[in-house]
Design an enzyme around this catalytic site. Structure first.
Site, PDB file in Angstrom:
ATOM      1  CE  LYS A   1      -4.066  -2.052  -0.122  1.00  0.00           C
ATOM      2  NZ  LYS A   1      -4.942  -1.810   1.101  1.00  0.00           N
TER       3      LYS A   1
ATOM      4  NE  ARG B   1      -7.477  -8.656  -0.645  1.00  0.00           N
ATOM      5  CZ  ARG B   1      -7.007  -7.806  -1.794  1.00  0.00           C
ATOM      6  NH1 ARG B   1      -6.067  -6.968  -1.470  1.00  0.00           N
ATOM      7  NH2 ARG B   1      -7.410  -8.037  -3.025  1.00  0.00           N
TER       8      ARG B   1
END
Length: 282
Positions: free
Chosen positions: A227, A261
């Site tokens: 991210k 995840r």
């Protein structure tokens, strides 16, 4: 932040979740985007044979779940597509991935797509709008009796808000929706949505204060993999963020995450299992 625990409405949950949550280390959900525009791996797995090979690879590396998405839901710059286009991307690949034999989650915010995927054998629904975008998803999940991942999201980031309070309020609304249609609490997983509708600082805050969300009494999923917030700490492109991803996921596991995840499955599985083994010796 105070959140009330939901009252269970069923004695036992869907068999997928207890199996995933019963280990001393978090389950790993491998990310498989069959999209041309996902932020990290867009275009790499649009060909069905490549997508299937990647699913096999992640399973061999220790993935417990394969999360298949056919529409980019990246927090910035993604273009919405129709349900027809999403299904067109999924149809050549999802049934074959299901046939590999481990749980598959469908990462979609459209009830028509989720219904089709569940018909093909997908075992989990992953809704990045937490049952609050497409009103049909909640009823569908209740009808099929499958687990659902409820992710926090916002249309845009607002640096002025208390992000933890916003997450708590969002989850309270989602859980109210779930209760009204009959989704039992033992089929719900909460995801704070790292990177979604948050400034990089708010994503860091959500990770640092993840433990507060345990007050809901539900399993937590964290997806910090590659991210953008990582690059605000150490400048990097998505493919250069493995170290930051693992650091975030190890701390998330320490603070209560039961599902991680990740794009980099082998490295994530190794890190989580080694950390668990070290804790066992303490």
């Amino acid at each position: 932040m105070i959140a009330a625990k939901p009252s269970p409405t069923a004695a036992t949950g869907h068999p997928v979740l207890p199996a995933l949550l019963s280990r001393p280390y978090p389950a790993v959900m491998g990310v498989l985007n069959v999209t041309p525009d996902s932020f990290s791996d867009g275009g790499q797995f649009t060909a069905p044979e490549r997508a299937l090979a990647q699913a096999r690879r992640m399973i061999a590396e220790g993935a417990d779940i394969i999360d298949v998405g056919a529409e980019s839901t990246r927090p910035y710059g993604s273009e919405p597509i129709s349900a027809e286009e999403e299904l067109k991307r999924l149809q050549p690949v999802l049934p074959d991935i299901v046939a590999l034999g481990i749980p598959v989650s469908i990462d979609s915010m459209k009830s028509a797509v989720v219904a089709w995927a569940l018909d093909q054998g997908a075992a989990i629904t992953n809704d990045v709008w937490g049952l609050q975008r497409d009103s049909g998803i909640a009823g569908l999940v209740a009808e099929r009796g499958v687990p659902v991942i409820v992710m926090h999201n916002r249309e845009r980031a607002d640096p002025a808000i208390d992000i933890m309070q916003d997450i708590a309020d969002f989850f309270a609304r989602s859980l109210d929706i779930a209760a009204k249609v009959g989704i039992s609490s033992d089929k719900i997983v909460l995801d704070p949505g790292i990177g979604f509708g948050k400034t990089p600082e708010q994503s860091l805050t959500a990770l640092a204060r993840l433990g507060e969300l345990q007050s809901f009494g539900l399993p937590l999923l964290v997806g910090a993999s590659r991210k953008r917030f990582i690059s605000t700490v150490t400048p990097s492109e998505p493919h250069q963020r493995l170290g930051g991803s693992i650091a975030a996921h190890l701390l998330a596991a320490q603070n209560g995450a039961r599902i991680i995840r990740a794009h980099d499955v082998a490295e994530t599985v190794q890190a989580l299992r080694v950390a668990a083994a070290i804790r066992e010796q303490g």
